[in-house]
Structure formats: structure tokens, C-alpha cells
Design a protein around this motif. Structure first.
Motif, PDB file in Angstrom:
ATOM      1  N   TYR A   8     -20.797 -15.876   8.329  1.00  0.00           N
ATOM      2  CA  TYR A   8     -21.469 -16.569   9.435  1.00  0.00           C
ATOM      3  C   TYR A   8     -21.252 -18.085   9.364  1.00  0.00           C
ATOM      4  O   TYR A   8     -21.181 -18.745  10.393  1.00  0.00           O
ATOM      5  CB  TYR A   8     -22.950 -16.197   9.499  1.00  0.00           C
ATOM      6  N   LYS A   9     -21.113 -18.622   8.162  1.00  0.00           N
ATOM      7  CA  LYS A   9     -20.822 -20.054   8.029  1.00  0.00           C
ATOM      8  C   LYS A   9     -19.384 -20.359   8.465  1.00  0.00           C
ATOM      9  O   LYS A   9     -19.146 -21.283   9.243  1.00  0.00           O
ATOM     10  CB  LYS A   9     -21.011 -20.506   6.580  1.00  0.00           C
ATOM     11  N   GLU A  10     -18.439 -19.603   7.947  1.00  0.00           N
ATOM     12  CA  GLU A  10     -17.026 -19.902   8.170  1.00  0.00           C
ATOM     13  C   GLU A  10     -16.556 -19.542   9.577  1.00  0.00           C
ATOM     14  O   GLU A  10     -15.821 -20.302  10.192  1.00  0.00           O
ATOM     15  CB  GLU A  10     -16.173 -19.172   7.132  1.00  0.00           C
ATOM     16  N   VAL A  11     -16.953 -18.408  10.069  1.00  0.00           N
ATOM     17  CA  VAL A  11     -16.407 -17.918  11.331  1.00  0.00           C
ATOM     18  C   VAL A  11     -17.259 -18.307  12.531  1.00  0.00           C
ATOM     19  O   VAL A  11     -16.730 -18.656  13.582  1.00  0.00           O
ATOM     20  CB  VAL A  11     -16.213 -16.380  11.284  1.00  0.00           C
ATOM     21  N   LEU A  12     -18.575 -18.283  12.384  1.00  0.00           N
ATOM     22  CA  LEU A  12     -19.449 -18.506  13.534  1.00  0.00           C
ATOM     23  C   LEU A  12     -20.213 -19.831  13.456  1.00  0.00           C
ATOM     24  O   LEU A  12     -21.176 -20.041  14.168  1.00  0.00           O
ATOM     25  CB  LEU A  12     -20.387 -17.314  13.720  1.00  0.00           C
ATOM     26  N   HIS A  13     -19.773 -20.717  12.583  1.00  0.00           N
ATOM     27  CA  HIS A  13     -20.223 -22.117  12.540  1.00  0.00           C
ATOM     28  C   HIS A  13     -21.716 -22.305  12.267  1.00  0.00           C
ATOM     29  O   HIS A  13     -22.282 -23.340  12.623  1.00  0.00           O
ATOM     30  CB  HIS A  13     -19.817 -22.854  13.818  1.00  0.00           C
ATOM     31  N   HIS A  56     -27.624  -7.034  19.484  1.00  0.00           N
ATOM     32  CA  HIS A  56     -26.541  -7.898  19.019  1.00  0.00           C
ATOM     33  C   HIS A  56     -26.996  -9.348  18.942  1.00  0.00           C
ATOM     34  O   HIS A  56     -28.021  -9.709  19.495  1.00  0.00           O
ATOM     35  CB  HIS A  56     -25.326  -7.782  19.953  1.00  0.00           C
ATOM     36  N   LEU A  57     -26.186 -10.152  18.266  1.00  0.00           N
ATOM     37  CA  LEU A  57     -26.342 -11.599  18.256  1.00  0.00           C
ATOM     38  C   LEU A  57     -25.253 -12.152  19.162  1.00  0.00           C
ATOM     39  O   LEU A  57     -24.110 -11.713  19.073  1.00  0.00           O
ATOM     40  CB  LEU A  57     -26.147 -12.159  16.840  1.00  0.00           C
ATOM     41  N   ALA A  58     -25.591 -13.103  20.024  1.00  0.00           N
ATOM     42  CA  ALA A  58     -24.611 -13.645  20.971  1.00  0.00           C
ATOM     43  C   ALA A  58     -24.309 -15.102  20.635  1.00  0.00           C
ATOM     44  O   ALA A  58     -25.215 -15.879  20.338  1.00  0.00           O
ATOM     45  CB  ALA A  58     -25.133 -13.534  22.400  1.00  0.00           C
ATOM     46  N   PHE A  59     -23.018 -15.445  20.709  1.00  0.00           N
ATOM     47  CA  PHE A  59     -22.552 -16.803  20.460  1.00  0.00           C
ATOM     48  C   PHE A  59     -21.673 -17.236  21.626  1.00  0.00           C
ATOM     49  O   PHE A  59     -20.740 -16.510  22.000  1.00  0.00           O
ATOM     50  CB  PHE A  59     -21.732 -16.874  19.162  1.00  0.00           C
ATOM     51  N   GLU A  60     -21.955 -18.413  22.173  1.00  0.00           N
ATOM     52  CA  GLU A  60     -21.081 -18.998  23.173  1.00  0.00           C
ATOM     53  C   GLU A  60     -20.009 -19.782  22.428  1.00  0.00           C
ATOM     54  O   GLU A  60     -20.322 -20.599  21.551  1.00  0.00           O
ATOM     55  CB  GLU A  60     -21.858 -19.920  24.110  1.00  0.00           C
ATOM     56  N   VAL A  61     -18.749 -19.522  22.756  1.00  0.00           N
ATOM     57  CA  VAL A  61     -17.622 -20.141  22.059  1.00  0.00           C
ATOM     58  C   VAL A  61     -16.648 -20.715  23.080  1.00  0.00           C
ATOM     59  O   VAL A  61     -16.662 -20.339  24.254  1.00  0.00           O
ATOM     60  CB  VAL A  61     -16.899 -19.116  21.147  1.00  0.00           C
ATOM     61  N   ASP A  62     -15.793 -21.618  22.625  1.00  0.00           N
ATOM     62  CA  ASP A  62     -14.784 -22.183  23.513  1.00  0.00           C
ATOM     63  C   ASP A  62     -13.705 -21.172  23.859  1.00  0.00           C
ATOM     64  O   ASP A  62     -13.233 -21.117  24.988  1.00  0.00           O
ATOM     65  CB  ASP A  62     -14.121 -23.410  22.869  1.00  0.00           C
ATOM     66  N   MET A  94      -9.599 -16.348  20.348  1.00  0.00           N
ATOM     67  CA  MET A  94      -9.365 -16.993  19.065  1.00  0.00           C
ATOM     68  C   MET A  94     -10.495 -16.675  18.082  1.00  0.00           C
ATOM     69  O   MET A  94     -10.248 -16.348  16.915  1.00  0.00           O
ATOM     70  CB  MET A  94      -9.241 -18.504  19.227  1.00  0.00           C
ATOM     71  N   THR A  95     -11.741 -16.735  18.552  1.00  0.00           N
ATOM     72  CA  THR A  95     -12.876 -16.437  17.676  1.00  0.00           C
ATOM     73  C   THR A  95     -12.856 -14.976  17.253  1.00  0.00           C
ATOM     74  O   THR A  95     -13.146 -14.655  16.092  1.00  0.00           O
ATOM     75  CB  THR A  95     -14.203 -16.803  18.366  1.00  0.00           C
ATOM     76  N   LEU A  96     -12.480 -14.085  18.159  1.00  0.00           N
ATOM     77  CA  LEU A  96     -12.366 -12.665  17.812  1.00  0.00           C
ATOM     78  C   LEU A  96     -11.307 -12.477  16.726  1.00  0.00           C
ATOM     79  O   LEU A  96     -11.518 -11.720  15.774  1.00  0.00           O
ATOM     80  CB  LEU A  96     -12.030 -11.829  19.043  1.00  0.00           C
TER      81      LEU A  96
END
Length: 153
Positions: free
Chosen positions: A21-26, A92-98, A102-104
Motif C-alpha cells: 500500500y505504501k509503494e503502489v498506492l502511495h 473494496h477500497l477505491a483510489f483515484e489515480v492519474d 499504469m497503476t494496474l
């Protein structure tokens, strides 16, 4: 006072899941590690001799004053049923990403996986969303979303 504080995620391997969660989801550490046991924990959890360890991570996009993702583990874990998108309870947990794709890819490289396809959905007022459901390394479901104005057609 009334405010949302945290979401708790029980991990099989807290170190691995916290690193993901630190490395991939900031998410980032705010130095709120926990090592909890004793009579009050047993009474709170209704478990005998419970021992909980883990850490609170600040969710991306927020200041230092919450909300957090609390990733904990117990010394004794029950067998779990794999999370499914339509199972009652937390979904689920939702994250808004640019960049969803790429995040996937980062999620997959870090030991996670996919659940569904990357899709683009039309919303009112000329907005579209790029969305996908993925899984963290322990199978928990994560939604990635990116919002933008529709491209001229």
C-alpha cells in the motif's frame, strides 16, 4: 465531533501488505504502529488472549490528520473466504489515480492481480471515467478510477 477516522484491513502478512500500500498506492506512514494485547483488547474483540499488530497509513490525497488505512493482523487468524465484488459487507477500497492502466500494471508487478477489465464509462456533463477492479497481494479488492472530460468525437 463526528468524523470518519479509518478503515481496518486484516492482513495475513502485515509487513508485505503495508509495503504494497505504501509503494503502489502511495499511502504513507505516520508513525502510528500498534502492538496491542491485554485484558482490554480481549474485552473489546471478544477473543481470548488476542494480540494485534500493525500500522496506520495515511491515505493519499489527505493532510496529516486522517483518514487512515489501518492494516493489522492477529496472532491467530481464521480461515477466510476470498473477497468477491458482490459479497455483502465491505466491497473494496477505491483510489483515484492519474493513469488506471499504469497503476494496474504496478499492482500486478507488486503481486496483486486483476478482477475485471479496464473500462471507460460515460457520465453526465461530458465526463467519462476509466475504471477497473483489481486485487492486492492478499486478494482484497481495489477499485482504480480516473475522471476526465470526454474527448471530442
Amino acid at each position: 465531533m463526528f468524523r470518519y477516522v479509518h478503515t481496518n484491513l486484516i492482513a495475513k502478512d502485515t509487513d508485505k501488505l503495508i509495503a504494497f500500500y505504501k509503494e503502489v498506492l502511495h499511502c504513507r506512514s505516520i508513525d502510528e504502529k500498534r502492538d496491542l494485547k491485554g485484558d482490554w483488547v480481549d474485552r473489546l474483540t471478544n477473543l481470548k488472549d488476542s494480540h494485534i499488530k500493525g500500522e496506520h497509513l495515511l491515505l493519499p490525497g489527505y493532510g496529516d490528520d486522517h483518514p487512515t488505512l489501518e492494516i493489522f493482523s492477529y496472532d491467530t487468524l481464521k480461515e477466510s473466504v476470498a473477497p468477491e465484488i458482490n459479497r455483502p459487507g465491505f466491497g473494496h477500497l477505491a483510489f483515484e489515480v492519474d493513469d488506471v492502466e499504469m497503476t494496474l500494471s504496478e499492482i500486478i508487478r507488486a503481486g496483486g492481480g486483476t478482477l475485471g477489465e479496464v473500462i471507460t464509462a460515460d457520465y453526465p456533463d461530458g465526463v467519462e471515467a476509466v475504471l477497473v477492479y483489481a486485487r492486492d497481494p492478499e486478494g482484497n479488492i481495489i477499485e482504480l478510477q480516473s475522471w476526465r472530460k470526454k474527448r471530442d468525437q
